[in-house]
Design a protein around this motif. Structure first.
Motif, PDB file in Angstrom:
ATOM      1  N   LEU A   1       1.160  -1.529   0.133  1.00 34.68           N
ATOM      2  CA  LEU A   1      -0.171   0.542   0.534  1.00 34.68           C
ATOM      3  C   LEU A   1       0.778   0.767  -0.043  1.00 34.68           C
ATOM      4  CD1 LEU A   1      -2.758   0.970  -0.212  1.00 34.68           C
ATOM      5  CD2 LEU A   1      -2.768   1.036   3.099  1.00 34.68           C
ATOM      6  N   HIS A   2       1.789   1.128   1.344  1.00 42.02           N
ATOM      7  CA  HIS A   2       2.787   1.989   0.948  1.00 42.02           C
ATOM      8  C   HIS A   2       4.321   1.824   0.339  1.00 42.02           C
ATOM      9  CE1 HIS A   2      -0.375   4.901   2.911  1.00 42.02           C
ATOM     10  NE2 HIS A   2      -0.441   4.000   3.765  1.00 42.02           N
ATOM     11  N   SER A   3       5.171   2.941   0.120  1.00 43.32           N
ATOM     12  CA  SER A   3       6.879   2.212  -0.334  1.00 43.32           C
ATOM     13  C   SER A   3       7.476   2.036   1.057  1.00 43.32           C
ATOM     14  CB  SER A   3       7.107   3.904  -1.107  1.00 43.32           C
ATOM     15  OG  SER A   3       8.467   3.636  -1.151  1.00 43.32           O
ATOM     16  N   PRO A   4       8.169   0.988   1.250  1.00 43.28           N
ATOM     17  CA  PRO A   4       8.939   0.658   2.511  1.00 43.28           C
ATOM     18  C   PRO A   4      10.332   2.112   2.783  1.00 43.28           C
ATOM     19  CG  PRO A   4       8.890  -1.092   0.992  1.00 43.28           C
ATOM     20  CD  PRO A   4       8.281   0.147   0.367  1.00 43.28           C
ATOM     21  N   ARG A   5      10.692   2.640   3.426  1.00 41.47           N
ATOM     22  CA  ARG A   5      11.663   3.399   3.452  1.00 41.47           C
ATOM     23  C   ARG A   5      12.645   2.364   4.033  1.00 41.47           C
ATOM     24  NH1 ARG A   5       9.096   7.962   7.527  1.00 41.47           N
ATOM     25  NH2 ARG A   5       7.272   9.061   5.923  1.00 41.47           N
ATOM     26  N   GLY A   6      13.850   2.686   3.470  1.00 37.60           N
ATOM     27  CA  GLY A   6      15.520   2.020   3.824  1.00 37.60           C
ATOM     28  C   GLY A   6      15.974   2.004   2.134  1.00 37.60           C
ATOM     29  N   GLY A   7      17.372   1.792   2.991  1.00 41.34           N
ATOM     30  CA  GLY A   7      18.407   1.902   1.730  1.00 41.34           C
ATOM     31  C   GLY A   7      18.013   0.896   0.793  1.00 41.34           C
ATOM     32  N   LEU A   8      17.397   0.042   0.413  1.00 46.46           N
ATOM     33  CA  LEU A   8      17.122  -0.913  -0.665  1.00 46.46           C
ATOM     34  C   LEU A   8      16.248  -0.310  -1.964  1.00 46.46           C
ATOM     35  CD1 LEU A   8      16.383  -4.779   0.582  1.00 46.46           C
ATOM     36  CD2 LEU A   8      17.924  -3.544  -1.182  1.00 46.46           C
ATOM     37  N   GLN A   9      15.704   0.703  -1.058  1.00 46.10           N
ATOM     38  CA  GLN A   9      14.169   1.601  -2.249  1.00 46.10           C
ATOM     39  C   GLN A   9      15.722   2.899  -2.492  1.00 46.10           C
ATOM     40  OE1 GLN A   9      13.241   0.047   0.968  1.00 46.10           O
ATOM     41  NE2 GLN A   9      12.531  -0.651  -0.160  1.00 46.10           N
ATOM     42  N   SER A  10      16.253   3.216  -2.232  1.00 46.68           N
ATOM     43  CA  SER A  10      17.342   4.218  -2.226  1.00 46.68           C
ATOM     44  C   SER A  10      18.164   3.530  -3.411  1.00 46.68           C
ATOM     45  CB  SER A  10      17.716   5.335  -1.146  1.00 46.68           C
ATOM     46  OG  SER A  10      17.438   5.309  -0.571  1.00 46.68           O
ATOM     47  N   SER A  11      18.580   2.502  -3.647  1.00 44.55           N
ATOM     48  CA  SER A  11      19.731   2.041  -4.388  1.00 44.55           C
ATOM     49  C   SER A  11      18.712   1.812  -6.010  1.00 44.55           C
ATOM     50  CB  SER A  11      20.000   0.428  -3.566  1.00 44.55           C
ATOM     51  OG  SER A  11      20.848   0.903  -3.026  1.00 44.55           O
ATOM     52  N   TYR A  12      17.505   1.025  -5.558  1.00 42.79           N
ATOM     53  CA  TYR A  12      16.220   0.123  -5.952  1.00 42.79           C
ATOM     54  C   TYR A  12      15.168   1.184  -6.564  1.00 42.79           C
ATOM     55  CZ  TYR A  12      19.538  -3.858  -5.883  1.00 42.79           C
ATOM     56  OH  TYR A  12      21.237  -4.192  -5.572  1.00 42.79           O
ATOM     57  N   PRO A  13      15.175   2.790  -6.767  1.00 40.68           N
ATOM     58  CA  PRO A  13      13.492   3.086  -6.841  1.00 40.68           C
ATOM     59  C   PRO A  13      12.214   2.328  -7.222  1.00 40.68           C
ATOM     60  CG  PRO A  13      15.812   4.288  -8.460  1.00 40.68           C
ATOM     61  CD  PRO A  13      15.973   2.831  -7.514  1.00 40.68           C
ATOM     62  N   GLU A  14      12.462   1.710  -8.024  1.00 39.70           N
ATOM     63  CA  GLU A  14      11.701   0.586  -8.413  1.00 39.70           C
ATOM     64  C   GLU A  14      10.559  -0.080  -7.178  1.00 39.70           C
ATOM     65  OE1 GLU A  14      12.873  -2.650 -10.726  1.00 39.70           O
ATOM     66  OE2 GLU A  14      14.482  -2.970 -10.036  1.00 39.70           O
ATOM     67  N   LEU A  15      11.204  -0.381  -6.239  1.00 39.01           N
ATOM     68  CA  LEU A  15      11.114  -0.924  -5.058  1.00 39.01           C
ATOM     69  C   LEU A  15      10.481  -0.172  -4.163  1.00 39.01           C
ATOM     70  CD1 LEU A  15      14.255  -3.244  -3.287  1.00 39.01           C
ATOM     71  CD2 LEU A  15      11.874  -4.259  -5.282  1.00 39.01           C
ATOM     72  N   LYS A  16       9.826   1.213  -4.756  1.00 37.51           N
ATOM     73  CA  LYS A  16       9.205   2.058  -4.391  1.00 37.51           C
ATOM     74  C   LYS A  16       7.702   2.227  -4.683  1.00 37.51           C
ATOM     75  CE  LYS A  16      13.063   5.552  -3.237  1.00 37.51           C
ATOM     76  NZ  LYS A  16      13.316   7.323  -3.512  1.00 37.51           N
ATOM     77  N   VAL A  17       7.744   1.260  -5.787  1.00 37.57           N
ATOM     78  CA  VAL A  17       6.176   1.738  -6.435  1.00 37.57           C
ATOM     79  C   VAL A  17       5.343   1.408  -5.303  1.00 37.57           C
ATOM     80  CG1 VAL A  17       5.375   0.673  -8.221  1.00 37.57           C
ATOM     81  CG2 VAL A  17       7.678   1.579  -8.550  1.00 37.57           C
ATOM     82  N   CYS A  18       4.211   1.620  -5.354  1.00 36.82           N
ATOM     83  CA  CYS A  18       3.401   1.579  -4.681  1.00 36.82           C
ATOM     84  C   CYS A  18       1.858   1.690  -4.567  1.00 36.82           C
ATOM     85  CB  CYS A  18       3.689   2.259  -2.657  1.00 36.82           C
ATOM     86  SG  CYS A  18       3.432   3.545  -3.137  1.00 36.82           S
ATOM     87  N   ALA A  19       0.895   0.934  -4.303  1.00 38.64           N
ATOM     88  CA  ALA A  19      -0.472   0.789  -4.459  1.00 38.64           C
ATOM     89  C   ALA A  19      -0.973   3.004  -4.328  1.00 38.64           C
ATOM     90  CB  ALA A  19      -1.729   0.638  -3.510  1.00 38.64           C
ATOM     91  N   THR A  20      -0.839   3.528  -2.917  1.00 37.81           N
ATOM     92  CA  THR A  20      -0.405   4.638  -3.101  1.00 37.81           C
ATOM     93  C   THR A  20      -0.258   6.409  -3.920  1.00 37.81           C
ATOM     94  OG1 THR A  20       0.573   5.100  -1.281  1.00 37.81           O
ATOM     95  CG2 THR A  20      -1.885   4.549  -1.225  1.00 37.81           C
ATOM     96  N   ASP A  21       0.751   5.548  -4.912  1.00 32.13           N
ATOM     97  CA  ASP A  21       1.018   6.051  -5.961  1.00 32.13           C
ATOM     98  C   ASP A  21      -0.569   6.180  -7.081  1.00 32.13           C
ATOM     99  OD1 ASP A  21       4.238   6.440  -5.008  1.00 32.13           O
ATOM    100  OD2 ASP A  21       4.139   4.692  -6.249  1.00 32.13           O
ATOM    101  N   GLY A  22      -0.793   5.566  -7.054  1.00 26.07           N
ATOM    102  CA  GLY A  22      -2.091   5.773  -7.908  1.00 26.07           C
ATOM    103  C   GLY A  22      -3.423   6.384  -7.775  1.00 26.07           C
ATOM    104  N   VAL A  23      -3.463   6.088  -6.552  1.00 28.12           N
ATOM    105  CA  VAL A  23      -4.500   6.879  -5.912  1.00 28.12           C
ATOM    106  C   VAL A  23      -4.055   8.181  -5.379  1.00 28.12           C
ATOM    107  CG1 VAL A  23      -6.064   7.242  -3.262  1.00 28.12           C
ATOM    108  CG2 VAL A  23      -5.202   4.808  -4.234  1.00 28.12           C
ATOM    109  N   GLU A  24      -3.382   8.136  -5.354  1.00 26.58           N
ATOM    110  CA  GLU A  24      -2.873  10.083  -4.888  1.00 26.58           C
ATOM    111  C   GLU A  24      -2.838  10.798  -6.347  1.00 26.58           C
ATOM    112  OE1 GLU A  24      -3.230  11.782  -1.989  1.00 26.58           O
ATOM    113  OE2 GLU A  24      -3.691  10.059  -1.540  1.00 26.58           O
ATOM    114  N   TYR A  25      -2.494  10.246  -7.036  1.00 24.93           N
ATOM    115  CA  TYR A  25      -2.414  10.742  -8.585  1.00 24.93           C
ATOM    116  C   TYR A  25      -3.475  10.932  -9.330  1.00 24.93           C
ATOM    117  CZ  TYR A  25      -0.864  11.813 -13.251  1.00 24.93           C
ATOM    118  OH  TYR A  25      -0.697  12.334 -14.991  1.00 24.93           O
TER     119      TYR A  25
END
Length: 391
Positions: free
Chosen positions: A246-270
């Motif tokens: 539902l939400h993007s996790p926070r952490g080093g992995l998401q900084s290294s791999y931005p595709e891991l930030k994709v989440c449901a609320t991206d689409g909802v809010e857009y």
């Protein structure tokens, strides 16, 4: 309700996820108590807790009668196909019209029987799908084809006692296709008056697709957008992660791999930021897992990635899954390493998604698929209903 014509539409027997690179991520995060800013609900609010029913599952004994009608409000019959000239076509005429299903001839007749036995249940035919969308660009670009399509869709609904149509074009790829997509929806609405028929459409969360569509215009035509909030990771991504968070996790992995930030609320809010009313936006839930045999957690290899229905996951994996309450995601690591890292929703995460949908005054939830669910306390559909009822 205005009486519908029972005429058939065709004299012959024919009728019939991806990477979100380079997106902005504007998701709304919960506070420490996992609560959200609550939007004022509309008066006399009702919600969808709908399921897709794939016709091919009749061959596995999963008929319309096996659906959890006590917890669902809508059934989307998937799929019927199209020709580029706008005429409909069968993907599997035997399953749809011939095979004995629930004491009826064909799954469509079985669905009509289910509806007659449950008058509050709404049924919708879904056109297209992931492997049945290649005809849509040419169809939607032609005025004549759009008119044929809309006319045949209405006749199909009337003949099979169906309440409306779901346009599952995956997906309009540029601005021209986006404009034609809206024209196609409008032609369908012209043929399917809103007081008598549902008109819905399925779209992904990715702005790489949504940016091509005038969502404000769509809001004036459809009853719902079904937002496919899953398949965020798979064999097509460089590394694995949560496939329906539902939400993007926070952490080093998401900084290294931005595709891991994709989440449901991206689409909802857009979608909501483009003038689309929240009550018409429905959040999608996967009743299936994605697994990565070479992985022990997020950020690992996607080699030999696969898919597994939720109902086929061992109960103990569900009961012992790790739940990230902030991201609203769950996973399990198969100690035998046959499936490796497995990402899927569990009742707790679906309840939280239902609660989020209710608090944001969304239109509800839908599930791909209703036949992929488990029963009893492990049911995702029942957990979603409880979440929607919680606010």
């Amino acid at each position: 309700m205005v009486p519908r014509s029972r005429g058939w539409f065709c004299p012959c027997s024919c009728i019939g996820g991806s990477s979100d690179d380079n997106q902005d991520h504007h998701q709304q995060q919960p506070n420490e108590n996992n609560e959200y800013e609550i939007r004022p609900p509309p008066l006399n609010r009702s919600y969808m807790n709908g399921v897709y029913y794939p016709n091919w599952l009749v061959y596995k004994g999963k008929t319309p009668a096996t659906l959890d009608v006590d917890n669902i409000t809508h059934v989307f019959y998937a799929f019927v196909g199209v020709h580029e000239d706008g005429s409909l076509r069968w993907f599997d005429e035997h399953a749809d019209m011939v095979k004995e299903v629930d004491g009826e001839q064909g799954a469509l007749a079985a669905l009509a029987k289910l509806k007659r036995n449950n008058p509050k249940l709404k049924t919708i035919v879904s056109i297209g799908g992931g492997t049945g969308s290649k005809e849509f660009p040419a169809l939607a670009a032609s005025r004549d084809a759009r008119e044929i399509f809309a006319r045949q869709v209405r006749q199909f609904c009337d003949r099979h006692e169906i309440d409306g149509v779901d346009i599952d074009w995956e997906h309009p790829k540029d601005a021209e296709q986006g404009r034609n997509y809206v024209k196609l929806l409008q032609e369908c609405r012209n043929a399917l008056p809103e007081e008598d028929y549902f008109l819905t459409t399925a779209l992904p969360v990715g702005q790489y697709i949504l940016k091509h569509i005038d969502l404000d215009a769509v809001s004036k035509i459809v009853n719902y957008i079904n937002l496919m909030a899953y398949d965020f990771t798979g064999s097509w991504t460089s590394v694995c992660g949560n496939h329906a968070q539902l939400h993007s996790p926070r952490g080093g992995l998401q900084s290294s791999y931005p595709e891991l930030k994709v989440c449901a609320t991206d689409g909802v809010e857009y979608v909501l930021s483009r003038g689309f009313p929240s009550r018409k936006l429905v959040l999608g839930i996967p009743a299936y897992a994605r697994y990565f045999p070479r992985a022990e957690g997020p950020g690992c290899s996607t080699e030999r990635a696969g898919e597994l229905d939720y109902c086929d996951i061992p109960d103990q994996w569900v009961e012992n899954a790790v739940v990230d309450e902030r991201a609203v995601a769950a996973w399990y690591v198969d100690s035998g390493r046959d499936k490796g890292y497995i990402t899927f929703d569990v009742p707790q995460t679906v309840y939280m998604k239902g609660r989020y949908a209710a608090q944001q005054a969304l239109g509800g939830l839908f599930y791909w698929t209703g036949t992929g669910d488990k029963g009893g306390e492990l049911s995702l559909v029942a957990a979603g209903r409880r979440g929607l009822d919680s606010s």
